[in-house]
Write a protein that holds these residues in place. Structure first.
Motif, PDB file in Angstrom:
ATOM      1  N   THR A 270       0.854  -1.204   0.000  1.00  0.00           N
ATOM      2  CA  THR A 270       0.000   0.000   0.000  1.00  0.00           C
ATOM      3  C   THR A 270       0.878   1.239   0.000  1.00  0.00           C
ATOM      4  OG1 THR A 270      -1.674  -1.169   1.266  1.00  0.00           O
ATOM      5  CG2 THR A 270      -1.856   1.223   1.184  1.00  0.00           C
ATOM      6  N   ILE A 271       0.607   2.126  -0.939  1.00  0.00           N
ATOM      7  CA  ILE A 271       1.387   3.364  -1.066  1.00  0.00           C
ATOM      8  C   ILE A 271       0.418   4.533  -1.059  1.00  0.00           C
ATOM      9  CG2 ILE A 271       2.780   4.725  -2.668  1.00  0.00           C
ATOM     10  CD1 ILE A 271       4.091   2.165  -3.546  1.00  0.00           C
ATOM     11  N   ARG A 272       0.782   5.565  -0.307  1.00  0.00           N
ATOM     12  CA  ARG A 272      -0.071   6.751  -0.255  1.00  0.00           C
ATOM     13  C   ARG A 272       0.695   7.957  -0.781  1.00  0.00           C
ATOM     14  NH1 ARG A 272      -1.578   3.871   4.265  1.00  0.00           N
ATOM     15  NH2 ARG A 272      -3.762   3.273   4.233  1.00  0.00           N
ATOM     16  N   ARG A 273      -0.039   8.829  -1.484  1.00  0.00           N
ATOM     17  CA  ARG A 273       0.573  10.051  -2.006  1.00  0.00           C
ATOM     18  C   ARG A 273      -0.348  11.226  -1.709  1.00  0.00           C
ATOM     19  NH1 ARG A 273       4.326   7.958  -5.875  1.00  0.00           N
ATOM     20  NH2 ARG A 273       3.632   5.905  -6.570  1.00  0.00           N
ATOM     21  N   PRO A 282       5.166  12.131  -1.934  1.00  0.00           N
ATOM     22  CA  PRO A 282       4.999  10.736  -1.486  1.00  0.00           C
ATOM     23  C   PRO A 282       4.931  10.662   0.029  1.00  0.00           C
ATOM     24  CG  PRO A 282       7.257  11.143  -2.239  1.00  0.00           C
ATOM     25  CD  PRO A 282       6.498  12.395  -2.488  1.00  0.00           C
ATOM     26  N   LEU A 283       4.000   9.862   0.499  1.00  0.00           N
ATOM     27  CA  LEU A 283       3.851   9.669   1.945  1.00  0.00           C
ATOM     28  C   LEU A 283       4.380   8.305   2.355  1.00  0.00           C
ATOM     29  CD1 LEU A 283       0.243  11.138   2.350  1.00  0.00           C
ATOM     30  CD2 LEU A 283       2.415  12.282   2.759  1.00  0.00           C
ATOM     31  N   TYR A 284       5.479   7.888   1.745  1.00  0.00           N
ATOM     32  CA  TYR A 284       6.055   6.594   2.075  1.00  0.00           C
ATOM     33  C   TYR A 284       7.548   6.691   1.866  1.00  0.00           C
ATOM     34  CZ  TYR A 284       6.363   6.084  -2.983  1.00  0.00           C
ATOM     35  OH  TYR A 284       6.656   6.276  -4.298  1.00  0.00           O
ATOM     36  N   ASN A 288       8.894   2.711  -5.724  1.00  0.00           N
ATOM     37  CA  ASN A 288       7.762   1.897  -6.143  1.00  0.00           C
ATOM     38  C   ASN A 288       8.203   0.444  -6.239  1.00  0.00           C
ATOM     39  OD1 ASN A 288       6.093   4.089  -6.349  1.00  0.00           O
ATOM     40  ND2 ASN A 288       6.347   4.339  -8.552  1.00  0.00           N
ATOM     41  N   THR A 315      -4.521   6.629  -2.532  1.00  0.00           N
ATOM     42  CA  THR A 315      -4.079   5.383  -1.887  1.00  0.00           C
ATOM     43  C   THR A 315      -3.975   4.330  -2.979  1.00  0.00           C
ATOM     44  OG1 THR A 315      -5.235   5.983   0.128  1.00  0.00           O
ATOM     45  CG2 THR A 315      -4.598   3.682  -0.117  1.00  0.00           C
TER      46      THR A 315
END
Lengths: 388, 91
Positions: A270-273, A282-284, A288, A315
């Motif tokens: 799960t990746i959030r931006r 980017p919130l991680y 990628n 998300t």
């Protein structure tokens, strides 16, 4: 007090002495501009703009009047405590500068909803034309971009772009086929909707032009709405009837023995931006995921009432995929082919199937299954009689 | 006879102009209800209190009597007085 006085600043003072009237007369002649003058014990009270107060001192001295400031009003006096704080005016200037700078960009872009087949190409064309959040307003020529969209996408009959401050909206209209809808009462013929062989004809209005057993092609005249009377006159009627024919549908499926299939491994990332003012944050941590992944994403945009703000969160769920290679035997290939054919034949729901003919071929690389389905259906469709 | 006719004509003409209203005045006073008075051409304030304000209007003095009298503005030769005005006298 009015706005002008507040901005310039004014003060209320007391003039105490024996002859304050003389002081007032001198002040009037000197254009001091006093107001709100009233008598108090021992003198008078009046108001004057802050800049002119100094004019009163020589006049007071001349009259033997003592001046004392009672209270100060206005913006200059309010800002006086902050005169040593350079940060405040600088911050205000900076704030105005930022507001001005941000207003030079488009931050909210509204794109139209069109048919699914056209939506992707339209979104790409809009993006390629430069319309996106964060684009400089001076770079957008609305009329030129609208013309480019119409030229690039032939499915559009009209395109327009409207702007309002930092909001830009794209609106389009798709071309629609002109449908000659036949209303009751209008003279019309009945023609064949598909190729087939006539099984039965029931013409309640109009003259039948086909017989049972006759083969017809799509568009052939079945029931004529133009009737020639015995006297030689011609009349036109609204044809009505039912024409049942046997028609054919072909379905085909080819399955290779070397089966490739992709499936999820079960691993998900799960990746959030955060998208703020057109900038992606980017919130991680990290990059990628590498490899074969399938991505699903959800977006949330800050909206207050009906106004959308340039703040979005996205998300993304990345599902890892793996390719499974398998060699299947002819029986399994045939079963898969039949399953595909059955799925295709769902389009014939509601039709009476007369016969099904299939042809199965086994080759070195796989299996090919061809199915021809004969059905009984009503092929009558109304067509308007056009007058020139 | 002719001399008398000329004198009569001049008298008529001077009477004609003497009955016309005077276009030049030394001061102008305007009352708004009994709450405000604006006096233009005021030469100065002679006395000032909450009950009485005396203005020097040149040839005459104007005494404004009332209560809660305040000189709301004083600019050049124009004075504006507000309050409850009971009477105005030329002294």
């Amino acid at each position: 007090m009015n706005l002008f006085s507040y901005i310039n600043g004014y003060c209320e003072f007391l003039a105490s002495g024996n002859f304050p009237e003389r002081f007032l007369n001198l002040a009037a002649r000197a254009d001091a501009g006093l107001w709100d003058i009233h008598r108090i014990s021992g003198g008078i009270s009046a108001k004057i703009t802050a800049r002119r107060y100094r004019k009163l001192r020589p006049l007071a001295k001349k009259c033997g009047i003592r001046l004392r400031i009672k209270k100060k009003y206005g913006l200059p006096f309010r800002l006086l405590p902050y005169r040593k704080r350079a940060g405040m005016p600088l911050g205000f200037i900076f704030f105005c500068g930022i507001i001005w700078l941000l207003s030079q960009f488009y931050w909210i872009v509204e794109t139209p909803q069109v048919s699914p087949a056209l939506q992707g190409r339209l979104d790409e064309a809009i993006y390629a034309a430069g319309i996106r959040p964060g684009v400089l307003r001076s770079q957008i020529d609305a009329s030129m971009i609208a013309d480019e969209l119409q030229l690039e996408l032939r499915e559009l009959s009209w395109a327009g772009i409207s702007t309002n401050g930092s909001y830009i909206s794209v609106d389009v209209r798709e071309m629609e086929r002109l449908r000659q809808e036949v209303t009751s009462g209008e003279p019309c013929n009945i023609v064949a909707a598909r190729d087939g062989v006539i099984i039965s004809v029931k013409a309640s209005e109009g003259q039948s032009e086909v017989t049972v057993g006759q083969a017809v092609a799509k568009g052939d005249l079945l029931i004529n709405g133009v009737i020639e009377l015995g006297s030689g006159d011609i009349t036109m009627v609204h044809s009505h009837g039912e024409v049942i024919a046997s028609t054919f549908y072909n379905f085909s499926s080819e399955i290779s023995y070397d089966l490739h299939r992709t499936e999820r491994t079960g691993r998900m990332v799960t990746i959030r931006r955060l998208m703020l003012l057109g900038i992606e944050i980017p919130l991680y941590f990290g990059n990628n995921p590498d490899g074969n992944f399938e991505r699903e994403y959800e977006e949330w945009q800050l909206t207050v009432g009906e106004t959308e703000f340039p703040l979005q969160t996205r998300t993304e769920k990345w599902y890892e995929l793996r390719t499974v290679n398998r060699i299947i035997d002819p029986h399994e290939a045939e079963a898969i082919a039949r399953a595909e054919i059955n799925e295709q034949m769902n389009t014939l729901d509601g039709l009476e199937i007369i016969s099904v003919t299939e042809s199965l071929r086994h080759t070195d690389s796989g299996v090919q299954l061809d199915v021809t389905v004969t059905v009984k259906e009503d092929i009558a469709v109304k067509e308007l009689i056009l007058f020139e | 006879m002719r001399k008398k006719k000329n004198e009569d004509e001049q008298g008529f003409i001077s009477d004609l102009f003497s009955t016309a209203p005077s276009l030049s005045c030394d001061y102008h006073i305007e009352f708004n209800d009994d709450r405000e008075v604006i006096a233009e051409g005021c030469m100065g304030i002679m006395s000032c209190s909450e009950e009485q304000i005396k203005l020097n209007m040149g040839k005459r003095a104007l005494l404004i009597t009332g209560c809660s009298l305040v000189i709301s503005g004083m600019f050049g030769r124009t004075v504006c007085i507000r309050g409850r005005i009971i009477s105005a006298e030329f002294i």
